[in-house]
Design a protein around this motif. Structure first.
Motif, PDB file in Angstrom:
ATOM      1  N   LEU A  30      12.441   2.534 -11.669  1.00 54.01           N
ATOM      2  CA  LEU A  30      11.743   2.314 -10.207  1.00 54.01           C
ATOM      3  C   LEU A  30      12.387   1.288  -9.042  1.00 54.01           C
ATOM      4  CD1 LEU A  30       8.291   0.981  -9.841  1.00 54.01           C
ATOM      5  CD2 LEU A  30       8.906  -0.887 -11.216  1.00 54.01           C
ATOM      6  N   LEU A  31      13.394   0.676  -9.215  1.00 49.46           N
ATOM      7  CA  LEU A  31      13.728   0.280  -7.631  1.00 49.46           C
ATOM      8  C   LEU A  31      14.082   1.440  -6.864  1.00 49.46           C
ATOM      9  CD1 LEU A  31      15.077  -1.966  -6.464  1.00 49.46           C
ATOM     10  CD2 LEU A  31      17.341  -1.986  -8.192  1.00 49.46           C
ATOM     11  N   ALA A  32      14.609   2.132  -7.494  1.00 49.79           N
ATOM     12  CA  ALA A  32      15.314   3.805  -6.491  1.00 49.79           C
ATOM     13  C   ALA A  32      13.784   4.558  -5.955  1.00 49.79           C
ATOM     14  CB  ALA A  32      15.975   4.705  -7.899  1.00 49.79           C
ATOM     15  N   GLN A  33      12.734   4.894  -6.814  1.00 55.70           N
ATOM     16  CA  GLN A  33      11.718   5.058  -6.463  1.00 55.70           C
ATOM     17  C   GLN A  33      10.850   4.412  -5.405  1.00 55.70           C
ATOM     18  OE1 GLN A  33       9.618   5.623 -10.796  1.00 55.70           O
ATOM     19  NE2 GLN A  33       8.336   7.224  -8.999  1.00 55.70           N
ATOM     20  N   ILE A  34      11.700   3.040  -5.218  1.00 54.03           N
ATOM     21  CA  ILE A  34      10.617   1.739  -3.992  1.00 54.03           C
ATOM     22  C   ILE A  34      11.751   1.759  -2.957  1.00 54.03           C
ATOM     23  CG2 ILE A  34      10.837  -0.448  -3.228  1.00 54.03           C
ATOM     24  CD1 ILE A  34       9.902  -0.914  -6.558  1.00 54.03           C
ATOM     25  N   ASN A  35      12.866   1.612  -3.655  1.00 50.70           N
ATOM     26  CA  ASN A  35      14.158   2.088  -2.185  1.00 50.70           C
ATOM     27  C   ASN A  35      14.209   3.198  -1.234  1.00 50.70           C
ATOM     28  OD1 ASN A  35      15.307   0.016  -2.197  1.00 50.70           O
ATOM     29  ND2 ASN A  35      17.265   0.436  -3.552  1.00 50.70           N
ATOM     30  N   CYS A  42       5.894  -6.977  -9.188  1.00 48.39           N
ATOM     31  CA  CYS A  42       6.548  -6.925  -7.654  1.00 48.39           C
ATOM     32  C   CYS A  42       6.341  -8.058  -7.075  1.00 48.39           C
ATOM     33  CB  CYS A  42       6.534  -5.238  -7.720  1.00 48.39           C
ATOM     34  SG  CYS A  42       5.424  -4.700  -6.441  1.00 48.39           S
ATOM     35  N   ILE A  43       6.890  -8.554  -6.343  1.00 51.38           N
ATOM     36  CA  ILE A  43       7.086  -9.413  -5.373  1.00 51.38           C
ATOM     37  C   ILE A  43       7.513  -8.682  -4.229  1.00 51.38           C
ATOM     38  CG2 ILE A  43       7.889 -11.710  -4.810  1.00 51.38           C
ATOM     39  CD1 ILE A  43       9.179 -12.034  -7.216  1.00 51.38           C
ATOM     40  N   LYS A  91      20.467 -13.305  -9.624  1.00 50.99           N
ATOM     41  CA  LYS A  91      20.951 -13.478 -10.420  1.00 50.99           C
ATOM     42  C   LYS A  91      19.145 -13.493 -11.446  1.00 50.99           C
ATOM     43  CE  LYS A  91      24.636 -17.067  -9.417  1.00 50.99           C
ATOM     44  NZ  LYS A  91      24.984 -18.363  -9.438  1.00 50.99           N
ATOM     45  N   GLN A  92      18.132 -13.580 -11.339  1.00 46.01           N
ATOM     46  CA  GLN A  92      17.448 -13.570 -11.789  1.00 46.01           C
ATOM     47  C   GLN A  92      16.715 -11.750 -11.933  1.00 46.01           C
ATOM     48  OE1 GLN A  92      15.690 -17.924 -11.555  1.00 46.01           O
ATOM     49  NE2 GLN A  92      16.332 -17.340  -9.940  1.00 46.01           N
ATOM     50  N   ILE A  93      16.249 -12.063 -11.125  1.00 44.38           N
ATOM     51  CA  ILE A  93      15.658 -10.621 -10.767  1.00 44.38           C
ATOM     52  C   ILE A  93      16.104  -9.943 -10.014  1.00 44.38           C
ATOM     53  CG2 ILE A  93      13.418 -11.345 -11.407  1.00 44.38           C
ATOM     54  CD1 ILE A  93      12.895 -11.424  -7.825  1.00 44.38           C
ATOM     55  N   ASP A  94      15.707  -8.199  -9.840  1.00 42.76           N
ATOM     56  CA  ASP A  94      16.361  -7.482  -8.567  1.00 42.76           C
ATOM     57  C   ASP A  94      15.320  -6.938  -7.686  1.00 42.76           C
ATOM     58  OD1 ASP A  94      18.649  -6.793 -10.694  1.00 42.76           O
ATOM     59  OD2 ASP A  94      17.552  -4.682 -11.583  1.00 42.76           O
ATOM     60  N   PHE A  95      16.416  -6.668  -6.105  1.00 44.27           N
ATOM     61  CA  PHE A  95      15.644  -6.409  -5.278  1.00 44.27           C
ATOM     62  C   PHE A  95      15.563  -4.900  -4.698  1.00 44.27           C
ATOM     63  CE2 PHE A  95      16.235 -10.988  -5.791  1.00 44.27           C
ATOM     64  CZ  PHE A  95      15.008 -11.319  -4.959  1.00 44.27           C
ATOM     65  N   LYS A 149       0.853  -1.045  -0.179  1.00 46.61           N
ATOM     66  CA  LYS A 149       0.131   0.416  -0.073  1.00 46.61           C
ATOM     67  C   LYS A 149       0.582   1.145  -0.395  1.00 46.61           C
ATOM     68  CE  LYS A 149      -3.679  -0.003   2.776  1.00 46.61           C
ATOM     69  NZ  LYS A 149      -4.889   0.007   1.451  1.00 46.61           N
ATOM     70  N   LYS A 150       2.129   1.049   0.709  1.00 43.20           N
ATOM     71  CA  LYS A 150       2.790   2.309   1.279  1.00 43.20           C
ATOM     72  C   LYS A 150       3.727   2.483  -0.357  1.00 43.20           C
ATOM     73  CE  LYS A 150       3.616   3.100   6.093  1.00 43.20           C
ATOM     74  NZ  LYS A 150       3.311   4.239   5.490  1.00 43.20           N
ATOM     75  N   ILE A 151       4.333   1.748  -0.954  1.00 47.03           N
ATOM     76  CA  ILE A 151       4.925   1.532  -2.537  1.00 47.03           C
ATOM     77  C   ILE A 151       4.072   1.667  -3.206  1.00 47.03           C
ATOM     78  CG2 ILE A 151       5.830   0.439  -3.986  1.00 47.03           C
ATOM     79  CD1 ILE A 151       7.044  -1.144  -1.967  1.00 47.03           C
ATOM     80  N   GLY A 152       2.650   1.380  -3.617  1.00 48.11           N
ATOM     81  CA  GLY A 152       1.395   2.065  -4.226  1.00 48.11           C
ATOM     82  C   GLY A 152       1.297   3.319  -4.475  1.00 48.11           C
TER      83      GLY A 152
END
Length: 311
Positions: free
Chosen positions: A282-287, A145-146, A158-162, A114-117
């Motif tokens: 997007l990753l930077a935004q989520i962080n 996203c997961i 190796k498969q996705i970013d976190f 919810k916060k990320i959304g």
């Protein structure tokens, strides 16, 4: 589930491998997150898994909503309280589960969804999937996203970013109260013991830390581990220490092994948001969004999820 660091932008400074295991509150204070007690027992521990995902199949037969810029499709099991679970009651804490009319997801993970959304200006919707289908689902575009207590292991990277972690936990062993192992104080005491873990997760991997252990073929879920221990088909099961209260409340015939300092499992396991590779902005935004949630707020969110989870 689960390694706790300062969950802001500096969290990557703590090693991912082995961290000295402290008392839960002491460890989390040292790493920037307060400890949390967890009640209830409707959980499927998968947050520590090290196996790769190979199937995008849903655990409930649901499909994902169509992709658009206004919706954030969040993959999770919706079966891992207090991190995420399914409910038929819509509240301020829930988000709808895609293609499951009248069904919603709640939990600690959901509050971060919810916060990320909100931070991204998108409406989060849970997509209920089997654990081993989550990585394929984010890579093939079924979900955006997961947020499911998944850990940023070297293999998964190796498969996705976190993202940076938003939760970190540690591991222990549960045995029956009348077991010869109930008074054990070190992993060495379990040489020759039959120990059972969960398939595709660190709950299975960490068993190899026990010299001379009888490492049983892992089962698919934590409830299956619990059933096996109750049935006496194993001597001990691995579990996430932050879930101690819930396990013992639901299984009064269990006891959590009290390891002497330094004589238990040393691994810790974080929970991170997973994204398809190549989405650096997007990753930077989520962080950035995660970094805005201070430790006190995280504590309040988790405690509230514990109070709400199915009993």
């Amino acid at each position: 589930m689960s390694e706790k660091r300062n969950i802001g932008t500096e969290s990557s400074s703590i090693p991912e491998a082995k961290v000295r295991m402290l008392g839960r509150r002491g460890f989390l204070k040292a790493s920037g997150l307060s400890v949390l007690t967890i009640g209830g027992m409707t959980l499927l521990t998968a947050c520590g898994g090290s196996g790769s995902s190979t199937s995008a199949g849903s655990s409930a037969g649901s499909a994902s909503p169509s992709s658009d810029e206004s919706t954030l499709r969040v993959g999770m099991e919706a079966a891992y309280a207090p991190y995420n679970w399914q409910t038929d009651e819509e509240t301020e804490f829930t988000i709808p589960i895609a293609d499951m009319d009248g069904q919603y997801a709640d939990g600690y993970d959901v509050q971060f969804a919810k916060k990320i959304g909100e931070g991204l200006g998108r409406t989060p919707v849970a997509v209920k999937l089997a654990w081993d289908g989550l990585i394929n689902a984010v890579n093939n575009g079924t979900i955006d996203c997961i947020i499911a207590g998944m850990s940023a292991t070297d293999e998964r990277k190796k498969q996705i970013d976190f993202s940076d972690p938003y939760f970190v936990g540690s591991f222990g062993l549960l045995v029956l109260k009348d077991s010869d192992y109930a008074s054990a104080t070190s992993l060495a005491d379990f040489a020759g013991a039959a120990v059972l873990g969960q398939k595709g997760t660190m709950l299975d991997d960490i068993i190899e830390d026990i010299d001379g252990v009888n490492h049983l073929t892992p089962v698919d879920s934590v409830p299956a581990q619990v059933s096996a221990l109750n049935a006496g088909t194993c001597d001990a099961i691995t579990y996430n220490v932050e879930n101690t209260k819930g396990f013992l409340d639901a299984n009064p015939n269990f006891v959590a092994v009290q390891f002497a300092e330094g004589d238990g499992f040393q691994e810790t396991v974080p929970a991170n948001v997973g994204l398809k590779k190549g989405q650096d902005d997007l990753l930077a935004q989520i962080n950035d969004i995660l970094a805005e949630v201070d430790d006190d707020t995280r504590q309040e969110m988790f405690d509230a999820a514990v109070d709400r989870q199915p009993k």
